[in-house]
Design a protein around this motif. Sequence first.
Motif, PDB file in Angstrom:
ATOM      1  N   ARG A  19       0.838  -1.196   0.000  1.00  0.00           N
ATOM      2  CA  ARG A  19       0.000   0.000   0.000  1.00  0.00           C
ATOM      3  C   ARG A  19       0.877   1.253   0.000  1.00  0.00           C
ATOM      4  O   ARG A  19       0.635   2.183  -0.770  1.00  0.00           O
ATOM      5  CB  ARG A  19      -0.949  -0.012   1.205  1.00  0.00           C
ATOM      6  CG  ARG A  19      -2.100   0.914   1.044  1.00  0.00           C
ATOM      7  CD  ARG A  19      -3.288   0.604   1.934  1.00  0.00           C
ATOM      8  NE  ARG A  19      -3.062   0.851   3.339  1.00  0.00           N
ATOM      9  CZ  ARG A  19      -2.914  -0.089   4.271  1.00  0.00           C
ATOM     10  NH1 ARG A  19      -2.959  -1.354   3.962  1.00  0.00           N
ATOM     11  NH2 ARG A  19      -2.725   0.245   5.525  1.00  0.00           N
ATOM     12  N   ILE A  20       1.895   1.252   0.828  1.00  0.00           N
ATOM     13  CA  ILE A  20       2.810   2.401   0.896  1.00  0.00           C
ATOM     14  C   ILE A  20       3.556   2.572  -0.427  1.00  0.00           C
ATOM     15  O   ILE A  20       3.678   3.682  -0.948  1.00  0.00           O
ATOM     16  CB  ILE A  20       3.787   2.245   2.079  1.00  0.00           C
ATOM     17  CG1 ILE A  20       3.022   2.359   3.402  1.00  0.00           C
ATOM     18  CG2 ILE A  20       4.906   3.285   2.004  1.00  0.00           C
ATOM     19  CD1 ILE A  20       3.817   1.934   4.633  1.00  0.00           C
ATOM     20  N   ILE A  23       1.467   4.200  -3.302  1.00  0.00           N
ATOM     21  CA  ILE A  23       0.944   5.565  -3.148  1.00  0.00           C
ATOM     22  C   ILE A  23       1.510   6.508  -4.214  1.00  0.00           C
ATOM     23  O   ILE A  23       0.743   7.276  -4.810  1.00  0.00           O
ATOM     24  CB  ILE A  23       1.157   6.084  -1.707  1.00  0.00           C
ATOM     25  CG1 ILE A  23       0.214   5.318  -0.759  1.00  0.00           C
ATOM     26  CG2 ILE A  23       0.908   7.589  -1.620  1.00  0.00           C
ATOM     27  CD1 ILE A  23       0.442   5.596   0.710  1.00  0.00           C
ATOM     28  N   PHE A  26      -0.354   5.851  -7.395  1.00  0.00           N
ATOM     29  CA  PHE A  26      -1.696   6.424  -7.278  1.00  0.00           C
ATOM     30  C   PHE A  26      -1.647   7.939  -7.519  1.00  0.00           C
ATOM     31  O   PHE A  26      -2.458   8.484  -8.274  1.00  0.00           O
ATOM     32  CB  PHE A  26      -2.281   6.108  -5.893  1.00  0.00           C
ATOM     33  CG  PHE A  26      -3.511   6.887  -5.584  1.00  0.00           C
ATOM     34  CD1 PHE A  26      -4.723   6.589  -6.190  1.00  0.00           C
ATOM     35  CD2 PHE A  26      -3.463   7.945  -4.685  1.00  0.00           C
ATOM     36  CE1 PHE A  26      -5.862   7.331  -5.919  1.00  0.00           C
ATOM     37  CE2 PHE A  26      -4.604   8.687  -4.402  1.00  0.00           C
ATOM     38  CZ  PHE A  26      -5.796   8.380  -5.025  1.00  0.00           C
ATOM     39  N   PHE A  42      -7.128   3.060  -6.054  1.00  0.00           N
ATOM     40  CA  PHE A  42      -7.589   3.510  -4.738  1.00  0.00           C
ATOM     41  C   PHE A  42      -8.451   2.435  -4.080  1.00  0.00           C
ATOM     42  O   PHE A  42      -8.266   2.110  -2.908  1.00  0.00           O
ATOM     43  CB  PHE A  42      -8.367   4.830  -4.863  1.00  0.00           C
ATOM     44  CG  PHE A  42      -8.835   5.377  -3.546  1.00  0.00           C
ATOM     45  CD1 PHE A  42      -7.944   6.001  -2.686  1.00  0.00           C
ATOM     46  CD2 PHE A  42     -10.163   5.273  -3.156  1.00  0.00           C
ATOM     47  CE1 PHE A  42      -8.359   6.511  -1.461  1.00  0.00           C
ATOM     48  CE2 PHE A  42     -10.595   5.775  -1.943  1.00  0.00           C
ATOM     49  CZ  PHE A  42      -9.692   6.400  -1.092  1.00  0.00           C
ATOM     50  N   LEU A  45      -6.244  -0.407  -2.951  1.00  0.00           N
ATOM     51  CA  LEU A  45      -5.468  -0.043  -1.761  1.00  0.00           C
ATOM     52  C   LEU A  45      -6.342  -0.008  -0.517  1.00  0.00           C
ATOM     53  O   LEU A  45      -5.911  -0.414   0.562  1.00  0.00           O
ATOM     54  CB  LEU A  45      -4.748   1.290  -1.975  1.00  0.00           C
ATOM     55  CG  LEU A  45      -3.673   1.290  -3.070  1.00  0.00           C
ATOM     56  CD1 LEU A  45      -3.117   2.687  -3.291  1.00  0.00           C
ATOM     57  CD2 LEU A  45      -2.561   0.301  -2.754  1.00  0.00           C
ATOM     58  N   ALA A  73       0.377   4.245   6.584  1.00  0.00           N
ATOM     59  CA  ALA A  73      -0.092   3.983   5.220  1.00  0.00           C
ATOM     60  C   ALA A  73      -1.474   4.591   4.994  1.00  0.00           C
ATOM     61  O   ALA A  73      -1.736   5.189   3.949  1.00  0.00           O
ATOM     62  CB  ALA A  73      -0.113   2.477   4.957  1.00  0.00           C
ATOM     63  N   LEU A  77      -2.036   7.585   2.324  1.00  0.00           N
ATOM     64  CA  LEU A  77      -2.921   7.404   1.169  1.00  0.00           C
ATOM     65  C   LEU A  77      -4.003   8.479   1.144  1.00  0.00           C
ATOM     66  O   LEU A  77      -4.246   9.100   0.105  1.00  0.00           O
ATOM     67  CB  LEU A  77      -3.547   6.009   1.169  1.00  0.00           C
ATOM     68  CG  LEU A  77      -4.560   5.745   0.053  1.00  0.00           C
ATOM     69  CD1 LEU A  77      -3.928   5.931  -1.328  1.00  0.00           C
ATOM     70  CD2 LEU A  77      -5.159   4.352   0.197  1.00  0.00           C
ATOM     71  N   THR A  80      -2.499  11.926   0.401  1.00  0.00           N
ATOM     72  CA  THR A  80      -2.098  11.959  -1.009  1.00  0.00           C
ATOM     73  C   THR A  80      -3.316  12.112  -1.904  1.00  0.00           C
ATOM     74  O   THR A  80      -3.309  12.910  -2.854  1.00  0.00           O
ATOM     75  CB  THR A  80      -1.322  10.680  -1.387  1.00  0.00           C
ATOM     76  OG1 THR A  80      -0.142  10.613  -0.584  1.00  0.00           O
ATOM     77  CG2 THR A  80      -0.944  10.667  -2.856  1.00  0.00           C
TER      78      THR A  80
END
Length: 179
Positions: A19-20, A23, A26, A42, A45, A73, A77, A80
């Motif tokens: 997930r990290i 990012i 994404f 998205f 994630l 994370a 997310l 971001t």
Amino acid sequence: MQPDKQSNWNLPNILTSLRILFIPVFAWLVLTERWWWAFGLFVALMITDKLDGDIARARGLVTDFGKIADPIADKALMITALVTLNIAGPLPVWVTVVIVVRELGITVWRMVMLRRGKVVPASKGGKLKTALQSLAVGLYLCPLPAWMDTPTFVVMLLAVAVTVVTGVQYLVDAGKVNK
């Protein structure tokens, strides 16, 4: 005798790490307005966010790394997503400012309390806050017809309201506990 410490090399931590790592991908998708791809990533994630916690608890794979990395994370997310949606244009900046100030403020406050030996548990409204924020961001990412702009903004306003209310609730509850 101390129990064996759980290895950090497990599925929940791998999902959190992925997930990290995704990012920046994404962010690039949003900034280049590849809306369907950004929306899809998205959603993926957010699914890993749900899965990593469920798997960790169900299989006894909770680790110190996971306890630290998972919320990082999550915040990374969401922040971001909000900032890139500001840059790409569809989201008002004030929404991001309110949510980010609350999220980082409560996170810093919880860390300060932890250093003082007081654990601040997640609030009951936290799951609703996360769900509303995720739904609102998902609606902004999904290329919807123009008539959906107002309902999308209303969902974001609900997310902002719940975000603020739960932040205030943390502080009120802490005040009661510390008396």
